[in-house]
Write a protein that holds these residues in place. Structure first.
Motif, mmCIF file in Angstrom:
data_model
loop_
_atom_site.group_PDB
_atom_site.id
_atom_site.type_symbol
_atom_site.label_atom_id
_atom_site.label_comp_id
_atom_site.label_asym_id
_atom_site.label_seq_id
_atom_site.Cartn_x
_atom_site.Cartn_y
_atom_site.Cartn_z
ATOM 1 N N ILE A 259 56.897 70.436 43.861
ATOM 2 C CA ILE A 259 57.566 70.502 42.552
ATOM 3 C C ILE A 259 59.073 70.515 42.714
ATOM 4 O O ILE A 259 59.799 69.851 41.960
ATOM 5 N N VAL A 260 59.577 71.275 43.678
ATOM 6 C CA VAL A 260 61.034 71.388 43.840
ATOM 7 C C VAL A 260 61.639 70.156 44.498
ATOM 8 O O VAL A 260 62.861 69.980 44.462
ATOM 9 N N ARG A 261 60.807 69.279 45.079
ATOM 10 C CA ARG A 261 61.326 68.096 45.765
ATOM 11 C C ARG A 261 61.361 66.855 44.887
ATOM 12 O O ARG A 261 62.132 65.933 45.153
ATOM 13 N N ASN A 262 60.522 66.802 43.863
ATOM 14 C CA ASN A 262 60.356 65.563 43.109
ATOM 15 C C ASN A 262 60.595 65.757 41.609
ATOM 16 O O ASN A 262 60.542 66.871 41.107
ATOM 17 N N ASP A 263 60.815 64.638 40.937
ATOM 18 C CA ASP A 263 60.917 64.613 39.482
ATOM 19 C C ASP A 263 59.627 64.011 38.924
ATOM 20 O O ASP A 263 59.133 62.991 39.439
ATOM 21 N N LEU B 266 57.321 76.918 36.666
ATOM 22 C CA LEU B 266 58.230 76.288 37.624
ATOM 23 C C LEU B 266 58.326 74.793 37.346
ATOM 24 O O LEU B 266 59.427 74.215 37.370
ATOM 25 N N PHE B 267 57.198 74.170 37.059
ATOM 26 C CA PHE B 267 57.177 72.739 36.767
ATOM 27 C C PHE B 267 58.024 72.424 35.530
ATOM 28 O O PHE B 267 58.809 71.472 35.520
ATOM 29 N N GLU C 168 60.481 74.159 34.273
ATOM 30 C CA GLU C 168 61.900 74.393 34.551
ATOM 31 C C GLU C 168 62.530 73.188 35.249
ATOM 32 O O GLU C 168 63.667 72.808 34.957
ATOM 33 N N HIS C 169 61.806 72.615 36.192
ATOM 34 C CA HIS C 169 62.343 71.479 36.953
ATOM 35 C C HIS C 169 62.187 70.152 36.210
ATOM 36 O O HIS C 169 62.893 69.183 36.533
ATOM 37 N N ASN C 170 61.257 70.098 35.256
ATOM 38 C CA ASN C 170 60.997 68.846 34.537
ATOM 39 C C ASN C 170 60.897 69.143 33.038
ATOM 40 O O ASN C 170 59.818 69.053 32.445
#
Length: 266
Positions: A183-187, A208-209, A211-213
């Motif tokens: 999750i932290v490595r990709n969009d 977490l997902f 937040e990043h996306n």
């Protein structure tokens, strides 16, 4: 555009792979260009389809594959070969595990190639091309989805359905550690999370997902969202899902009409 159909002769493949192919055929019926299995005459009184199929999809590891090596292809038919030792006349050659997005592209390309051969279309279909990106998306980027905690049958269906939605890359994880790392490595443009997997910290992974996306489609699935679950259980899981800010909570087993409503937004 007038609806068109491509007939596909399927030779070999495992039960799981045939299930995925049947899913591709079924889901394609809503498109202007659809696919259907070419079924030869199997019983008295049953009419065989006229002509030949436009494409033969052959499992190179099957016993029947030797016939595809030995015999010439009917005029206008193209051979997509999966596995090693492909014959020289194979139009496309694919490796396992099967990339269903690539299968979809190649089936589309068969129709385009036939149109080009007939003079109705002027284009080069000798080399595969990636699926078209969504309008406004960076062409360099890849449309990517994440599937967390799904079982084998669900993963097969989701890979196929996402491929039809133009999502070329689907990452599948079954552990919390692997999910966090990826999750932290990709969009991503989409995430599907199985809330019923007791080995995963799914609620934390969904947060977490998101937040990043923040613009991604975030879907959660659970048996507790289905009609057989108790009223209080359904209420509780839906309340928690609303607090988590996900796009939708869907019932398990996955219901194709229900999840298609959301995946059609991609």
């Amino acid at each position: 555009m007038q609806k068109q159909r491509v007939l596909v002769s399927v030779v070999g493949f495992s039960d799981v792979e045939r299930h995925a192919l049947n899913t591709v055929f079924r889901l394609s019926q809503s498109r202007d260009l659809s696919y259907a299995p070419y079924v030869p005459l199997t019983a008295p009184g049953v009419a065989a389809p006229k002509g030949v199929s436009e494409v033969a999809l052959v499992d190179g590891e099957s016993a029947e594959a030797v016939l595809s090596h030995a015999k010439e292809m009917p005029t206008g038919q193209r051979l997509i070969w999966v596995g090693k030792d492909a014959p020289e006349h194979a139009w496309r050659v694919m490796d396992r595990p099967i990339d269903w997005a690539a299968v979809l592209h190649d089936l589309d390309a068969v129709y385009a190639a036939n149109q080009a051969d007939s003079g109705l279309l002027d284009l080069d279909v000798t080399a595969p091309a990636p699926l078209d990106p969504a309008f406004g998306e960076d062409v360099i980027g890849v449309r990517r989805a994440l599937v967390v905690g799904a079982d084998e049958q669900e993963r097969t269906y989701l890979r196929t359905r996402l491929a039809l939605a133009g999502v070329a890359q689907v990452d599948e994880v079954t552990t919390t550690e692997a999910a966090i790392s990826i999750i932290v490595r990709n969009d991503y443009i989409c995430g599907v999370f199985n809330l019923d997997d007791p080995q995963l910290d799914v609620w934390s992974l969904m947060r977490l997902f998101a937040e990043h996306n923040p613009k991604a489609l975030t879907l959660a699935t659970s048996e507790l969202a289905g009609p057989l679950a108790g009223w209080w259980s359904r209420r509780r899981v839906r309340r928690n899902a609303q607090r988590a800010g996900i796009s939708a909570l869907l019932a398990r087993p996955i219901q194709p009409p229900e999840i298609s409503v959301w995946l059609n937004l991609l």
